[in-house]
Design an enzyme around this catalytic site. Sequence first.
Site, PDB file in Angstrom:
ATOM      1  N   LYS A  24       0.841  -1.207   0.000  1.00  0.00           N
ATOM      2  CA  LYS A  24       0.000   0.000   0.000  1.00  0.00           C
ATOM      3  C   LYS A  24       0.877   1.259   0.000  1.00  0.00           C
ATOM      4  CE  LYS A  24      -1.718   1.542   4.226  1.00  0.00           C
ATOM      5  NZ  LYS A  24      -1.635   2.983   4.407  1.00  0.00           N
ATOM      6  N   ASN A  25       1.923   1.235   0.844  1.00  0.00           N
ATOM      7  CA  ASN A  25       2.730   2.446   0.999  1.00  0.00           C
ATOM      8  C   ASN A  25       3.677   2.691  -0.177  1.00  0.00           C
ATOM      9  OD1 ASN A  25       1.425   2.897   3.353  1.00  0.00           O
ATOM     10  ND2 ASN A  25       3.138   2.361   4.706  1.00  0.00           N
ATOM     11  N   CYS A 117      -5.935  21.889  13.654  1.00  0.00           N
ATOM     12  CA  CYS A 117      -5.098  21.162  14.613  1.00  0.00           C
ATOM     13  C   CYS A 117      -4.484  19.922  13.976  1.00  0.00           C
ATOM     14  CB  CYS A 117      -5.910  20.764  15.845  1.00  0.00           C
ATOM     15  SG  CYS A 117      -7.215  19.620  15.470  1.00  0.00           S
ATOM     16  N   ARG A 122      -0.145  16.094  12.837  1.00  0.00           N
ATOM     17  CA  ARG A 122       0.519  15.351  11.748  1.00  0.00           C
ATOM     18  C   ARG A 122       1.241  16.367  10.870  1.00  0.00           C
ATOM     19  NH1 ARG A 122      -1.470   9.992  10.309  1.00  0.00           N
ATOM     20  NH2 ARG A 122       0.582  10.070   9.373  1.00  0.00           N
ATOM     21  N   ASP A 305       4.832   0.445  11.992  1.00  0.00           N
ATOM     22  CA  ASP A 305       3.517  -0.099  11.610  1.00  0.00           C
ATOM     23  C   ASP A 305       3.301  -1.509  12.158  1.00  0.00           C
ATOM     24  OD1 ASP A 305       3.033   2.233  10.329  1.00  0.00           O
ATOM     25  OD2 ASP A 305       3.063   1.435   8.295  1.00  0.00           O
ATOM     26  N   ARG A 396      -8.524  -0.376   5.476  1.00  0.00           N
ATOM     27  CA  ARG A 396      -7.646   0.589   4.781  1.00  0.00           C
ATOM     28  C   ARG A 396      -6.386  -0.085   4.280  1.00  0.00           C
ATOM     29  NH1 ARG A 396      -5.670   4.510   8.620  1.00  0.00           N
ATOM     30  NH2 ARG A 396      -4.305   4.841   6.850  1.00  0.00           N
TER      31      ARG A 396
HETATM   32  C1  UD1 Z   1       4.711   6.605   6.220  1.00  0.00           C
HETATM   33  C2  UD1 Z   1       3.776   5.423   6.094  1.00  0.00           C
HETATM   34  C3  UD1 Z   1       3.302   4.974   7.457  1.00  0.00           C
HETATM   35  C4  UD1 Z   1       4.493   4.715   8.384  1.00  0.00           C
HETATM   36  C5  UD1 Z   1       5.445   5.911   8.389  1.00  0.00           C
HETATM   37  C6  UD1 Z   1       6.731   5.638   9.159  1.00  0.00           C
HETATM   38  C7  UD1 Z   1       2.761   5.820   3.936  1.00  0.00           C
HETATM   39  C8  UD1 Z   1       1.512   6.083   3.189  1.00  0.00           C
HETATM   40  N1  UD1 Z   1       2.660   5.812   5.279  1.00  0.00           N
HETATM   41  O1  UD1 Z   1       3.963   7.656   6.794  1.00  0.00           O
HETATM   42  O2  UD1 Z   1       2.529   3.792   7.301  1.00  0.00           O
HETATM   43  O3  UD1 Z   1       4.025   4.498   9.688  1.00  0.00           O
HETATM   44  O4  UD1 Z   1       5.822   6.247   7.054  1.00  0.00           O
HETATM   45  O5  UD1 Z   1       7.379   4.514   8.643  1.00  0.00           O
HETATM   46  O6  UD1 Z   1       3.798   5.567   3.368  1.00  0.00           O
HETATM   47  N2  UD1 Z   1       7.080  14.221  10.510  1.00  0.00           N
HETATM   48  C9  UD1 Z   1       7.225  15.546  10.811  1.00  0.00           C
HETATM   49  N3  UD1 Z   1       7.119  16.452   9.775  1.00  0.00           N
HETATM   50  C10 UD1 Z   1       6.868  16.086   8.491  1.00  0.00           C
HETATM   51  C11 UD1 Z   1       6.704  14.709   8.210  1.00  0.00           C
HETATM   52  C12 UD1 Z   1       6.816  13.803   9.242  1.00  0.00           C
HETATM   53  O7  UD1 Z   1       7.459  15.925  11.950  1.00  0.00           O
HETATM   54  O8  UD1 Z   1       6.790  16.939   7.605  1.00  0.00           O
HETATM   55  C13 UD1 Z   1       7.180  13.231  11.601  1.00  0.00           C
HETATM   56  C14 UD1 Z   1       5.863  12.472  11.827  1.00  0.00           C
HETATM   57  O9  UD1 Z   1       4.963  13.185  12.650  1.00  0.00           O
HETATM   58  C15 UD1 Z   1       6.359  11.191  12.461  1.00  0.00           C
HETATM   59  C16 UD1 Z   1       7.700  10.952  11.752  1.00  0.00           C
HETATM   60  O10 UD1 Z   1       8.091  12.211  11.210  1.00  0.00           O
HETATM   61  O11 UD1 Z   1       6.581  11.369  13.831  1.00  0.00           O
HETATM   62  C17 UD1 Z   1       7.630   9.912  10.652  1.00  0.00           C
HETATM   63  O12 UD1 Z   1       6.704  10.322   9.687  1.00  0.00           O
HETATM   64  P1  UD1 Z   1       6.844   9.927   8.149  1.00  0.00           P
HETATM   65  O13 UD1 Z   1       8.051   9.107   7.940  1.00  0.00           O
HETATM   66  O14 UD1 Z   1       6.702  11.178   7.350  1.00  0.00           O
HETATM   67  O15 UD1 Z   1       5.552   9.052   7.947  1.00  0.00           O
HETATM   68  P2  UD1 Z   1       4.525   9.140   6.768  1.00  0.00           P
HETATM   69  O16 UD1 Z   1       5.214   9.380   5.480  1.00  0.00           O
HETATM   70  O17 UD1 Z   1       3.390  10.023   7.163  1.00  0.00           O
END
Ligand code: UD1
Length: 417
Positions: A24-25, A117, A122, A305, A396
């Site tokens: 999925k990711n 918020c 996020r 995950d 999902r």
């Molecule tokens: C992706 C995966 C998700 C997985 C995660 C970490 C997809 C669709 N989802 O989510 O299943 O759990 O990687 O392996 O691929 N962060 C910030 N600022 C940003 C972006 C991220 O602070 O701009 C923080 C997030 O809040 C979190 C951490 O970085 O604490 C990791 O997030 P990230 O690696 O970006 O996860 P996703 O890409 O959202």
Amino acid sequence: MKNEYLEIIGGNGLFGKTEVYSAKNAVLPMLAGAMLTSEQVTIKNCPHISDIQNMCRIRDLLSLETHWNGRDIVAGGKLVENHIPESLSGAMRSSVFMLGPILSITGEVKLHTPGGCKIGSRPIDIHLQGLEKLGAKITPLNDGVLCRADKLVGNEIVLRYPSVGATENLIMSAVLAKGNTTIIGTAREPEVVSLCRLLVAMGAKIEGIGTSVVKIKGVEGLSGATITPVADRIVAGTIILATALVGGRVTLIGCNPEHLGAMMTKLVSKHFLAIDDSCGMTVEGDGVVEPMEIASGPYPKFPTDLQPILTAILTYANGRSVVEEKVFENRFSYVSELTKMGGKIAVEKDKAIVDKSELFGAEVTAEDLRGGAGLVVAGLKAVGVTKVKGVEHIDRGYEKIEYLFSSLGAKITRKKF
Ligand code: UD1
């Protein structure tokens, strides 16, 4: 569906073969990356899950062509619209992947983040700072963000954290930018590598794929391509952990054992074997789980995950386990539901301390995708009948989880209220 629940009668081992479909990711960012060309992009062997269906709907609402052909998704069409619809962008975090590609093609993109918020909890600051480095002008709006750039221009970007989504977004932004981009501190997840392989097949020039420094040479245009994305290591990991818990022997067709290295190193014991073979991996266990101390982290560390599913199975370990969550702040909400099943788990800040428990069937509710999968896996072993509500969260990321496990011998059915 919201009016459905899963009913599980615990106590059966898992035996047989199952195919692991494309991750999925990996598919989600690819559906965004396909916007970088008007030619046809075919993404093969996709699971029919709601996250992917919703991403396809966003493409539909942007007037792009997206259709399923069996398990393959065929994406095409010229991108003209640049306003990601509010109804779906709020519901779906992955709409953020579209920022870079839409900006790159149309010069402007508006992304709603309703509730305000939500952006705080996020954050997408790493995405936005990277886009600014490529020359985008970012305007925060009450209900989201507006990005503009006549033409993105290559630059050096240093990521403060190896965010998976930001790495993917910025690579997709840079492939058509003018000149060279170097992104330092990139995520190295197999799904990032898979996306890069698609972009390269489309004509992008990317070096350092799978490392923490990715160099991109901007090209004038991209063409269509066909890709089989990496298999879903989180779905594979869920089945592996379930097999370790209930015992049995399962072959996972398509699963790449290397992608689960951090977990397998901890899991393999005299009670649990893993055999790599040409079609994937076979795991075999006697249902005895050893306690462990483990922390989630960016790849190649243990994936966040799988943290809820691992915690669920460690309730059966002979001794105390400690599971640390190092990626997301708030990923233990499922623990209260496991406690209803008899799980002896104490959460202290970013740690779950798990003691040996005897789980029994109970009525529990999935509040999120992987927490929900953890409850299902716990139910496969628990004594008696477990009812898991909130199945729409599990849908999902798992295609008919009840078929997946019942085809391996578990007693699990989907019912309506
Ligand atoms: C992706 C995966 C998700 C997985 C995660 C970490 C997809 C669709 N989802 O989510 O299943 O759990 O990687 O392996 O691929 N962060 C910030 N600022 C940003 C972006 C991220 O602070 O701009 C923080 C997030 O809040 C979190 C951490 O970085 O604490 C990791 O997030 P990230 O690696 O970006 O996860 P996703 O890409 O959202």
